[in-house]
Each structure stands twice: as C-alpha cells, then as structure tokens.
Design a protein around this motif. Sequence first.
Motif, PDB file in Angstrom:
ATOM      1  N   LYS A   1      -3.318 -11.347   2.830  1.00 63.80           N
ATOM      2  CA  LYS A   1      -2.928 -10.022   3.130  1.00 63.80           C
ATOM      3  C   LYS A   1      -2.152  -9.136   1.857  1.00 63.80           C
ATOM      4  O   LYS A   1      -2.209  -9.689   0.890  1.00 63.80           O
ATOM      5  CB  LYS A   1      -1.741  -9.941   4.182  1.00 63.80           C
ATOM      6  CG  LYS A   1      -2.406 -11.072   5.469  1.00 63.80           C
ATOM      7  CD  LYS A   1      -1.261 -11.214   6.238  1.00 63.80           C
ATOM      8  CE  LYS A   1      -1.005  -9.876   7.107  1.00 63.80           C
ATOM      9  NZ  LYS A   1       0.120 -10.093   8.470  1.00 63.80           N
TER      10      LYS A   1
ATOM     11  N   TRP B   1     -10.138  -8.052   4.499  1.00 63.56           N
ATOM     12  CA  TRP B   1      -9.274  -7.526   3.492  1.00 63.56           C
ATOM     13  C   TRP B   1      -9.200  -6.092   3.358  1.00 63.56           C
ATOM     14  O   TRP B   1      -8.265  -5.361   3.285  1.00 63.56           O
ATOM     15  CB  TRP B   1      -9.651  -8.142   1.970  1.00 63.56           C
ATOM     16  CG  TRP B   1      -9.767  -9.738   1.869  1.00 63.56           C
ATOM     17  CD1 TRP B   1      -9.249 -10.604   2.938  1.00 63.56           C
ATOM     18  CD2 TRP B   1     -10.379 -10.357   0.842  1.00 63.56           C
ATOM     19  NE1 TRP B   1      -9.383 -11.972   2.351  1.00 63.56           N
ATOM     20  CE2 TRP B   1     -10.190 -11.668   1.345  1.00 63.56           C
ATOM     21  CE3 TRP B   1     -10.918 -10.073  -0.190  1.00 63.56           C
ATOM     22  CZ2 TRP B   1     -10.583 -12.565   0.306  1.00 63.56           C
ATOM     23  CZ3 TRP B   1     -11.256 -11.132  -1.152  1.00 63.56           C
ATOM     24  CH2 TRP B   1     -11.104 -12.340  -0.672  1.00 63.56           C
TER      25      TRP B   1
ATOM     26  N   THR C   1      -5.227  -0.120   6.429  1.00 62.25           N
ATOM     27  CA  THR C   1      -4.207   0.078   7.354  1.00 62.25           C
ATOM     28  C   THR C   1      -2.958   0.050   6.555  1.00 62.25           C
ATOM     29  O   THR C   1      -1.943   0.831   7.003  1.00 62.25           O
ATOM     30  CB  THR C   1      -4.190  -1.216   8.469  1.00 62.25           C
ATOM     31  OG1 THR C   1      -5.420  -1.415   9.111  1.00 62.25           O
ATOM     32  CG2 THR C   1      -3.107  -0.902   9.414  1.00 62.25           C
ATOM     33  N   PHE C   2      -2.580  -0.692   5.647  1.00 66.89           N
ATOM     34  CA  PHE C   2      -1.456  -0.564   4.736  1.00 66.89           C
ATOM     35  C   PHE C   2      -1.278   0.794   4.152  1.00 66.89           C
ATOM     36  O   PHE C   2      -0.293   1.396   4.317  1.00 66.89           O
ATOM     37  CB  PHE C   2      -1.779  -1.885   3.432  1.00 66.89           C
ATOM     38  CG  PHE C   2      -0.795  -1.891   2.749  1.00 66.89           C
ATOM     39  CD1 PHE C   2       0.854  -1.823   2.934  1.00 66.89           C
ATOM     40  CD2 PHE C   2      -0.884  -1.336   1.400  1.00 66.89           C
ATOM     41  CE1 PHE C   2       1.750  -1.846   2.204  1.00 66.89           C
ATOM     42  CE2 PHE C   2      -0.215  -1.339   0.381  1.00 66.89           C
ATOM     43  CZ  PHE C   2       1.350  -1.385   0.734  1.00 66.89           C
TER      44      PHE C   2
ATOM     45  N   THR D   1      -9.790  -3.638   5.718  1.00 69.94           N
ATOM     46  CA  THR D   1      -9.317  -3.259   6.871  1.00 69.94           C
ATOM     47  C   THR D   1      -7.902  -3.311   6.636  1.00 69.94           C
ATOM     48  O   THR D   1      -7.298  -2.441   6.873  1.00 69.94           O
ATOM     49  CB  THR D   1      -9.721  -4.170   8.048  1.00 69.94           C
ATOM     50  OG1 THR D   1     -11.060  -3.831   8.023  1.00 69.94           O
ATOM     51  CG2 THR D   1      -9.116  -3.588   9.116  1.00 69.94           C
ATOM     52  N   ARG D   2      -7.341  -4.387   6.098  1.00 68.85           N
ATOM     53  CA  ARG D   2      -5.993  -4.779   6.103  1.00 68.85           C
ATOM     54  C   ARG D   2      -5.379  -3.691   5.085  1.00 68.85           C
ATOM     55  O   ARG D   2      -4.262  -3.110   5.096  1.00 68.85           O
ATOM     56  CB  ARG D   2      -5.650  -6.119   5.660  1.00 68.85           C
ATOM     57  CG  ARG D   2      -5.841  -7.089   6.685  1.00 68.85           C
ATOM     58  CD  ARG D   2      -5.563  -8.490   6.503  1.00 68.85           C
ATOM     59  NE  ARG D   2      -5.714  -9.420   7.780  1.00 68.85           N
ATOM     60  CZ  ARG D   2      -5.861 -10.517   7.737  1.00 68.85           C
ATOM     61  NH1 ARG D   2      -5.954 -11.076   6.281  1.00 68.85           N
ATOM     62  NH2 ARG D   2      -5.935 -11.401   8.703  1.00 68.85           N
TER      63      ARG D   2
ATOM     64  N   THR E   1       1.526  -5.849   7.869  1.00 71.79           N
ATOM     65  CA  THR E   1       0.377  -5.873   6.878  1.00 71.79           C
ATOM     66  C   THR E   1       0.457  -6.589   5.874  1.00 71.79           C
ATOM     67  O   THR E   1      -0.559  -6.940   5.017  1.00 71.79           O
ATOM     68  CB  THR E   1      -0.106  -4.396   6.451  1.00 71.79           C
ATOM     69  OG1 THR E   1       1.007  -3.794   5.486  1.00 71.79           O
ATOM     70  CG2 THR E   1      -0.093  -3.311   7.540  1.00 71.79           C
ATOM     71  N   LYS E   2       1.526  -7.151   5.469  1.00 66.65           N
ATOM     72  CA  LYS E   2       2.072  -7.612   4.239  1.00 66.65           C
ATOM     73  C   LYS E   2       2.336  -9.427   4.305  1.00 66.65           C
ATOM     74  O   LYS E   2       2.429  -9.719   5.597  1.00 66.65           O
ATOM     75  CB  LYS E   2       3.192  -7.235   3.790  1.00 66.65           C
ATOM     76  CG  LYS E   2       3.372  -5.623   3.629  1.00 66.65           C
ATOM     77  CD  LYS E   2       4.211  -5.174   2.619  1.00 66.65           C
ATOM     78  CE  LYS E   2       3.875  -5.440   1.062  1.00 66.65           C
ATOM     79  NZ  LYS E   2       4.915  -4.487   0.379  1.00 66.65           N
TER      80      LYS E   2
END
Length: 371
Positions: A350, A217, A223-224, A219-220, A247-248
């Motif tokens: 996500k 989570w 990135t987002f 990392t996501r 990313t979503k």
Amino acid sequence: MKKRILLVLIMAVLVNGFALTASAASKPPTFVTVVMDGMKLWFPDAQAFIDENQRTLVPVRFVAEALGAKVGWEAESRSVPIQKDTQSIRLTIGSNIATVNDEEVAFDTQAVMQGGRTFVPLRFVSEILGVAVEWDSKTNTVFLTSTEQLNGKTDPWGRLIRTTNLPKNAADYPYILADVPNAMYEMVYPYHHEERYKVAATVAGQAEYSKQNKDIWMTRIKTFGSLWLNVDYRTIDDSWAQALFATKMQNSDGELRRIREYVSWVKENHIRIEGYLDPEPSMSFYDGFGSDHIRAHFRVRFVDYDKSERLLYDQWFPNDLRFEKGAWYEGYTDIQMSTNVGGDWGSTLKVSPTASLFSNYMFVKAAEKDE
C-alpha cells in the motif's frame, strides 16, 4: 481479463452531469485510463472518470481527435461539432437532442460541461466514429481499437513497446513504452542501498511483481491520488481523512491524527486542489531499504488558498515554492509503497505513510490548451 463490450444501441448512453468535487469525500472519483491502438491518451487536465451510474465519461475533444476527428466549440450555441470523414455529430450542452449525420436524435440525458471541458460517454463517441471498445475492470482501463491488428508488440497492459530512440538507461526497465517520453525513464532514482537495490528490469521477473499484484497496486495508487490531489475546503470532512488513511500502510493511528489536522488546515486556509496520479506498472523498483517505489505521471493545480503552506498532505511539501493559482503543473514522481507483511507480501503493498509528491520528482508548468 478484458471483456469486449458489444454496442448496439449507442444512442441511449448519454448520462447526467457529475461534478468532480469532494462532496462525497469518502467516494473519490474513479479515474479511467484510455488506451487507443496501444497508446495511452494523456489528457491535459480533466480526466476520464466513472460516474455514479457506472458509465465512463471522457473529455470529448481529446478522444475524438485521437480517433482522427475534427472537434470544434461554438460558444454562442454551447455546442460541440465533431467531424470524421462522412460522420458528423453535434452535441449541445444542456440539451438532450444530438444531431447525427443531419438527423436529430433524442436522449433521456445530456452531454455535460465540467471544468471547462465537454464530457460524453466514451461508448457514444467511439462507436459513432467506428472503433471497437474493450473494458478491463481490474485496472479501470478502456481500450479503443481502430485497426484490425496493432503494428508492434504490446506489454501485459496492452501498450505498444518501442525499440528505437531509447532512453539512456533503457537496460533498467523490462521494456520501453511507445507512449512514454524518455524523460520519465531517465529521471534519477531516489536514494538506495547499493547492494540490495533492484531496478525495474530486475524485479520484473519476480513472483511478487506479477501483473496480478501490480494491478492491485495501480488501483490503490489511483485511489490515493484521487483523494490526495482533490481537496476542497468547502466540502472536505472526516470521511475524506479516513478514506485517505485507508489507502496507506497503517502502522499506527498517529497518521490519521495528522491527516485530520491537515483537514482542519484545509478549511482554515481555504485550500482547493485538483489533480491525479497515473502510475506506470512497468516502472517499479526496490530501494534496498525496505520500500518499493512506483513512478507515476501527475498533474495538479492549486485552484485557491490563502497561504502557500502545506497545500498538500505531504511532509516534503516545499513551502518556499510558489504555485500560480489555477495553473496546471505536470511531471513525474516516485510514489513510495510499503507493507508490514513478510513472505507473500505482494497484494498487501500500500502507499507508504511517508509517500511524497516532492521526494523524487520533476515537473513543469503545463501549457494551456483551449476547449
């Protein structure tokens, strides 16, 4: 799992400059968390990042000062003197010659300046100043250790836990971190279903909220954030739209269409934004309505725009709020996360299509700091 990096030839690691722009929109900058003796370093603006050669670059002033060094800036010579005890380093922007304890050492690359900050490879400064370095690839975290043993307990992410001066709602969390202010803990939770709502302390023991899942989570979200809060009308294109969409939680292609509409608006309105999201894994909670939220520290600045409307791809963006161009703003926000998978949903979580920087947040204009 952390992997210790054994450094022998530290004088061969300076790297070429890397501009943090959206020129490769589908490949956002990978921001790095730096933890020094169990305490996260909160950089005021320019963030540590991984360059295209997979080397970690850091704003030298803040890391060196955290290590107890004195750091200067000599504008005329464009050089950075660093002093700690008997160790002396001088780096010059644009030069491949560094001075270490009065001896000149040649490099095949250079220290670089980005956004008014001097960046150097983390390993160069840390090893010269006598600290151990460890790298956690799962969370893009660098651990610097200057002591043989940390004075206190740490959480699963190597952060020191404090037991004094606790926030009023400390019972809502599994533990309280030494490097996180009480204001971040005491920020009110968003709307929730009273019977099904679960605070961070409650969900911490559940299987879906394992460290393994939380690492994914975090990392996501990073990135987002590196896409969402880094926009430049001169370089943004459809690859940015597709990367943000990826990313979503993708319930339909309707959101991709809306993101593309925002890209067109960025170009029309000449929008330029810089910023980052830094989520806290121990500050996740369930709202009772089907979504999880993860609290994050953020910094953002709106470098330029024509109209102060829809500066972010955010349905809750406050068009009546005026941001000073070029000024940094920092604060805390709850990022909504969701999944369309039942059962073992942990790794599928996500960023929600309705995630907002301004749904549940607090922020202030950041104090300006010199190089």
